[in-house]
Design a protein around this motif. Structure first.
Motif, PDB file in Angstrom:
ATOM      1  N   LYS A 706     -57.585  29.959 -43.462  1.00  0.00           N
ATOM      2  CA  LYS A 706     -58.627  30.877 -43.589  1.00  0.00           C
ATOM      3  C   LYS A 706     -59.549  30.680 -44.364  1.00  0.00           C
ATOM      4  O   LYS A 706     -59.337  29.909 -45.490  1.00  0.00           O
ATOM      5  N   ASN A 707     -60.840  31.142 -44.144  1.00  0.00           N
ATOM      6  CA  ASN A 707     -61.897  31.005 -45.239  1.00  0.00           C
ATOM      7  C   ASN A 707     -61.906  32.380 -45.983  1.00  0.00           C
ATOM      8  O   ASN A 707     -61.021  33.160 -45.811  1.00  0.00           O
ATOM      9  N   ALA A 708     -63.068  32.373 -46.755  1.00  0.00           N
ATOM     10  CA  ALA A 708     -62.992  33.352 -47.584  1.00  0.00           C
ATOM     11  C   ALA A 708     -63.093  34.810 -47.322  1.00  0.00           C
ATOM     12  O   ALA A 708     -62.662  35.700 -47.908  1.00  0.00           O
ATOM     13  N   VAL A 709     -63.541  35.034 -46.051  1.00  0.00           N
ATOM     14  CA  VAL A 709     -63.601  36.256 -45.416  1.00  0.00           C
ATOM     15  C   VAL A 709     -62.662  36.651 -44.415  1.00  0.00           C
ATOM     16  O   VAL A 709     -62.291  37.489 -43.727  1.00  0.00           O
ATOM     17  N   GLY A 710     -61.325  35.822 -44.382  1.00  0.00           N
ATOM     18  CA  GLY A 710     -60.233  35.852 -43.798  1.00  0.00           C
ATOM     19  C   GLY A 710     -60.325  35.051 -42.340  1.00  0.00           C
ATOM     20  O   GLY A 710     -59.411  35.245 -41.377  1.00  0.00           O
ATOM     21  N   LEU A 711     -61.447  34.653 -41.934  1.00  0.00           N
ATOM     22  CA  LEU A 711     -61.815  33.970 -40.769  1.00  0.00           C
ATOM     23  C   LEU A 711     -60.415  32.733 -40.452  1.00  0.00           C
ATOM     24  O   LEU A 711     -60.651  31.983 -41.249  1.00  0.00           O
ATOM     25  N   VAL A 712     -59.787  32.792 -39.515  1.00  0.00           N
ATOM     26  CA  VAL A 712     -58.822  31.666 -39.305  1.00  0.00           C
ATOM     27  C   VAL A 712     -59.679  30.521 -38.659  1.00  0.00           C
ATOM     28  O   VAL A 712     -60.171  30.461 -37.604  1.00  0.00           O
ATOM     29  N   LEU A 713     -59.478  29.546 -39.379  1.00  0.00           N
ATOM     30  CA  LEU A 713     -60.229  28.208 -39.161  1.00  0.00           C
ATOM     31  C   LEU A 713     -59.300  27.150 -38.229  1.00  0.00           C
ATOM     32  O   LEU A 713     -59.730  26.349 -37.532  1.00  0.00           O
ATOM     33  N   ALA A 714     -57.969  27.344 -38.714  1.00  0.00           N
ATOM     34  CA  ALA A 714     -57.237  26.648 -37.954  1.00  0.00           C
ATOM     35  C   ALA A 714     -55.678  27.164 -37.691  1.00  0.00           C
ATOM     36  O   ALA A 714     -55.348  27.953 -39.005  1.00  0.00           O
ATOM     37  N   GLU A 715     -55.062  27.273 -36.762  1.00  0.00           N
ATOM     38  CA  GLU A 715     -53.706  27.926 -36.542  1.00  0.00           C
ATOM     39  C   GLU A 715     -52.682  26.892 -35.964  1.00  0.00           C
ATOM     40  O   GLU A 715     -52.983  26.433 -34.985  1.00  0.00           O
ATOM     41  N   VAL A 716     -51.534  26.524 -36.585  1.00  0.00           N
ATOM     42  CA  VAL A 716     -50.732  25.524 -35.885  1.00  0.00           C
ATOM     43  C   VAL A 716     -49.267  26.071 -35.905  1.00  0.00           C
ATOM     44  O   VAL A 716     -48.633  26.663 -36.959  1.00  0.00           O
ATOM     45  N   THR A 717     -48.851  25.990 -34.747  1.00  0.00           N
ATOM     46  CA  THR A 717     -47.296  26.142 -34.767  1.00  0.00           C
ATOM     47  C   THR A 717     -46.656  24.998 -34.000  1.00  0.00           C
ATOM     48  O   THR A 717     -47.107  24.141 -33.371  1.00  0.00           O
ATOM     49  N   GLY A 718     -45.060  25.248 -34.290  1.00  0.00           N
ATOM     50  CA  GLY A 718     -44.554  23.895 -33.633  1.00  0.00           C
ATOM     51  C   GLY A 718     -44.748  22.681 -34.319  1.00  0.00           C
ATOM     52  O   GLY A 718     -44.425  21.625 -33.792  1.00  0.00           O
ATOM     53  N   ASN A 719     -45.160  22.589 -35.552  1.00  0.00           N
ATOM     54  CA  ASN A 719     -45.542  21.457 -36.515  1.00  0.00           C
ATOM     55  C   ASN A 719     -44.024  20.488 -36.640  1.00  0.00           C
ATOM     56  O   ASN A 719     -43.058  21.281 -37.093  1.00  0.00           O
ATOM     57  N   TYR A 720     -44.012  19.285 -36.617  1.00  0.00           N
ATOM     58  CA  TYR A 720     -42.701  18.814 -37.124  1.00  0.00           C
ATOM     59  C   TYR A 720     -43.093  17.377 -37.914  1.00  0.00           C
ATOM     60  O   TYR A 720     -42.392  16.577 -38.237  1.00  0.00           O
ATOM     61  N   GLN A 721     -44.547  17.202 -37.994  1.00  0.00           N
ATOM     62  CA  GLN A 721     -44.887  15.774 -38.638  1.00  0.00           C
ATOM     63  C   GLN A 721     -45.131  16.069 -40.038  1.00  0.00           C
ATOM     64  O   GLN A 721     -45.595  17.114 -40.550  1.00  0.00           O
ATOM     65  N   THR A 722     -45.028  15.080 -40.711  1.00  0.00           N
ATOM     66  CA  THR A 722     -45.533  15.021 -42.149  1.00  0.00           C
ATOM     67  C   THR A 722     -46.888  15.212 -42.427  1.00  0.00           C
ATOM     68  O   THR A 722     -47.372  16.262 -43.187  1.00  0.00           O
ATOM     69  N   HIS A 723     -47.747  14.561 -41.783  1.00  0.00           N
ATOM     70  CA  HIS A 723     -49.124  14.484 -42.228  1.00  0.00           C
ATOM     71  C   HIS A 723     -49.877  15.117 -40.789  1.00  0.00           C
ATOM     72  O   HIS A 723     -49.816  14.675 -40.174  1.00  0.00           O
ATOM     73  N   ASN A 724     -50.566  16.270 -41.502  1.00  0.00           N
ATOM     74  CA  ASN A 724     -51.493  16.974 -40.512  1.00  0.00           C
ATOM     75  C   ASN A 724     -53.041  16.757 -41.191  1.00  0.00           C
ATOM     76  O   ASN A 724     -53.330  17.050 -42.185  1.00  0.00           O
ATOM     77  N   GLN A 725     -53.767  16.290 -40.264  1.00  0.00           N
ATOM     78  CA  GLN A 725     -55.103  16.156 -40.446  1.00  0.00           C
ATOM     79  C   GLN A 725     -55.844  16.986 -39.502  1.00  0.00           C
ATOM     80  O   GLN A 725     -55.836  16.862 -38.252  1.00  0.00           O
TER      81      GLN A 725
END
Length: 759
Positions: A706-725
């Protein structure tokens, strides 16, 4: 319909392809190199002479991928390779925990075809090299048997990851074939006649239970009397696939030009072995088995080795020599095989381990006399003895990732491979590799491009380890076990544990550390205590007098006693695990390595984890608290446990783990890199073996940014990898960034190795 009655000259069509980098060889090394370079913007041609990718790991050969983790049978903790090697093995474990080699083929093909910068040529063999001058390759000629097309491949840079070094050979690159003498490099393990000039080839077979009786009639060429093989008693009805790695032959032949001859000898053995299993009467359990698959091409171990500006030798591995141009690491044993393979009276292999992982220098990854040729895979610059360790697939691919990143810098800086070393560009290469998850032992990433380095970091909580919460259970102390704990320098606080005894007895406890920073071989004993136990439950308070000079891992060792049950826990924690003094014959681990005095190897004990669901932690309490899981770790430049956990870990009780990054003035962010814990200690063998889970228990599955005002910039579910870009759709200008993460489970607290932000 096409008809032609002409009798004039005909020729196959020729296709010209120009690229930034041509990689020959589509094994794991070529694949990792191609993807690494392509993701950095290079146009890559990947040429593979087989119909599938993967080389020895493919469904055509079916060897499991291994490297520094060595089946968890050595002391190399958290040593699985990073970058693309890690990404592919994690992906395969998620999709293919049963180790189906056909599925693994698909995983590799899927990875390569997702990269628009890669032109993939399957069934295409390089047969000629054209040179601009004596030291420069201009183009490669290749032919595809399936579409009857000739390819003319031009590029400023070439990488040979073909295994046999076809490009290097055709281009005139300096190479070696066969073993060096002991005198040339002072290698004490330079082989005797029994261990020969070369490692041989292997073929495997798979069997299948049909549920009904199956007859077998061998072909005429099958070996008639399998008892002529010295190790024929090792054959059984249960082993198949690469567990039969020791069906090997060819160490006294030319392992390039005699490959077909070697293959036929191996076929004779395999079909003769199956005849013996099915028809000798010694294996009634084989009555319903059928021979499901036999390898059509042999898995090659060794042929040509090419010369770079530095040739790795035995001492680099055993002494863990440091190199200013280190770009990768290895950790497999020095693993030589008898020259006569399956026909030898000698054991099938002779593995000698080092006390930890070793560095691979960049100077070993390019030809010393062909100026635009990188060396990839198993042909890198190494002596026969050092090759015995560097040759395994995960290590070879890891080095090739470094060569591929060097190719990127060559294009950007308009230099040649050797210039990266001689013009002082190695630090840039190391930095670019580390940014993508390439761990280089002994080096920390100093990333001035990373905006997080200038941020103020606040965490909702930071674990101070005082013990494992929840209830415990007991397990008999049938094996000596140690709890590996990261301890801060200074006094060691009291340690409390519980042990149940069936009668009056004693328990021997030791405190050990390692003699070399970064290793995990407990070869220095600091204290010993003998504790009297009474029948029933004993609450024991250990007090050590040692003062630790540095942060590092300590081994709290409990020596085996069948009369004792230690209290264990189901809780698991990033950077903390239990290890056992046990045996793993697959990698010549018999609890202790005791080499002959004259071969330059070290004696030490093996303390290795058990595979999950076993390997539970000991239910210790550390009253003083271990404060080594702070949020500051996310920018310390080391993205895995080494001498410390190197992770921010939230407290077990934190209901909503959160990191907040604040800057004094707004910054512009275009990309965010996150590194989670996909368990670098798990070897993740790619085929044959079944893994206990598809997602590592320490890995963060769900998070939000989220940014400073709480806006969701990215949401990820089900991750299993080491590196998320995460590449933001639009650059973000902000003075605050919030990372909200969920605990992976009730048994494992959330952990993050690194957060990096780039403009």
């Amino acid at each position: 319909m096409i008809t032609s009655g002409t009798t004039g000259d005909r020729a196959f069509p020729t296709v010209d392809i120009n690229a930034d980098l041509v990689i020959t060889g589509g094994g794991l090394s070529g694949v990792c190199g191609a993807i690494t370079a392509a993701r950095q913007g290079l146009k890559v041609v990947l040429v593979q002479d087989r119909p599938v990718l993967g080389g020895n790991a493919s469904s055509e050969v079916r060897l499991w991928i291994l490297g520094a983790t060595s089946h968890m049978g050595n002391n190399n903790r958290w040593a699985r390779e990073g970058g693309l090697v890690n990404e592919i093995l994690v992906e395969n474990t998620f999709r293919n925990p049963e180790g189906n080699p056909v599925i693994f083929d698909m995983v590799l093909l899927d990875k390569v075809t997702q990269e628009p910068n890669i032109t993939l040529l399957l069934n295409t063999a390089v047969y000629a090299a054209e040179k601009k001058d004596e030291v420069t390759i201009d183009a490669l000629k290749a032919f595809c048997s399936q579409n009857q097309t000739t390819y003319n491949l031009t590029a400023p840079l070439f990488c040979d990851a073909s295994g046999d070094g076809v490009v290097g050979f055709l281009a005139g690159a300096a190479f070696r074939m066969g073993a060096e003498s002991r005198d040339e490099f002072g290698e004490m393990f330079a082989p005797s006649a029994e261990y020969g000039e070369l490692l041989g080839h292997s073929l495997y077979f798979y069997s299948k239970d049909t549920g009904r009786p199956v007859k077998y009639t061998p072909p005429a060429f099958a070996l008639k009397d399998i008892t002529t093989i010295p190790r024929f008693k090792s054959f059984n009805a249960g082993d198949f696939g690469c567990k039969l790695w020791w069906i090997e032959y060819g160490g006294r032949l030319d392992t390039v030009h005699d490959t077909e001859k070697i293959k036929w000898e191996l076929w004779k053995v395999i079909y003769g072995v199956w005849d013996y299993i099915k028809n000798s009467g010694n294996f009634p359990e084989a009555e319903t088995l059928t021979l499901e698959w036999v390898g059509m091409i042999p898995g090659k171990r060794e042929s040509r080795r090419f010369e770079g500006d530095y040739m790795m030798v035995q001492q680099d591995i055993i002494a863990q020599r440091r190199h200013t141009d280190a770009v990768a690491f290895g950790g497999w044993s020095v693993d030589l095989h008898p020259a006569d393979g399956v026909f030898s009276e000698k054991p099938g292999c002779n593995q000698w381990h080092s006390k930890g992982i070793y560095q691979i220098p960049y100077r070993s990854l390019y030809s010393r006399n062909i100026r635009n040729l990188f060396l990839g895979g198993r042909i890198i610059s190494a002596s026969h003895v050092a090759f015995a360790s560097t040759r395994v697939m995960a290590t070879a691919a890891y080095a090739t990732q470094a060569a591929a990143m060097a190719a990127v810098i060559c294009k950007e800086q308009q230099v040649l491979p050797g210039d990266i070393f001689y013009k002082g560009l190695v630090p840039l290469l190391q930095k670019r590799l580390q940014q993508t998850g390439q761990h280089i032992p002994g080096l920390q990433l100093r990333d001035t491009d990373d905006l997080v380095q200038a941020a103020t970091i606040h965490a909702s909580s930071e674990l101070v380890f005082t013990g494992f919460p929840g209830t415990s259970f007991v397990q008999p102390l049938q094996l000596s076990v140690a709890q590996l704990l990261p301890l801060p320098k200074g006094d060691i606080g009291p340690i409390v544990f519980h042990a149940d005894a069936t009668e009056d007895t004693t328990l021997e406890v030791e405190l050990r550390i390692t003699s070399r920073s970064g290793n995990h071989t407990p070869d220095v004993t600091l204290e010993k205590q003998v504790i009297a136990l009474h029948p029933g439950r004993n609450c024991v308070r250990l007090q050590f007098g040692t003062i630790l000079e540095n942060d590092g891992y300590a081994f709290i060792i409990f020596h085996k006693n069948p009369l004792v049950q230690l209290h264990r826990t189901t809780k698991r924690l990033t950077g903390v695990l239990s290890v056992f003094n046990t045996v793993n014959k697959a990698v010549s681990n018999y609890g202790k390595q005791t080499p002959p005095e004259d071969i330059g190897m070290e004696a030490f004990e093996f303390w290795c984890p058990q595979r999950r669901p076993e390997g539970h932690n000991i239910d210790l309490k550390y009253e003083a608290g271990i404060p080594l899981f702070q949020a500051e770790n996310i920018r310390n430049g080391t993205d895995r446990p080494v001498s410390s956990p190197n992770a921010w870990v939230a407290d077990w009780t934190d209901p909503a783990p959160q990191l907040t990054l604040r800057w004094d003035a707004p910054v512009t962010i275009s990309r965010i890199d996150l590194f989670f814990d996909a368990d670098y200690d798990h070897p993740m063998e790619s085929v044959l073996m079944t893994h206990p889970e598809t997602v590592m228990p320490f890995c963060v599955r769900s998070y939000r940014i989220k940014n400073a005002v709480g806006l969701v910039l990215a949401e990820v579910t089900g991750n299993y990898q080491t590196h998320n870009q995460l590449q933001l759709q639009q650059p973000l200008t902000t003075d605050q960034l919030i990372l909200e993460i969920d605990h992976p489970s009730a048994d494992v607290p959330a952990a993050v190795f690194a957060v990096r932000c780039y403009a």
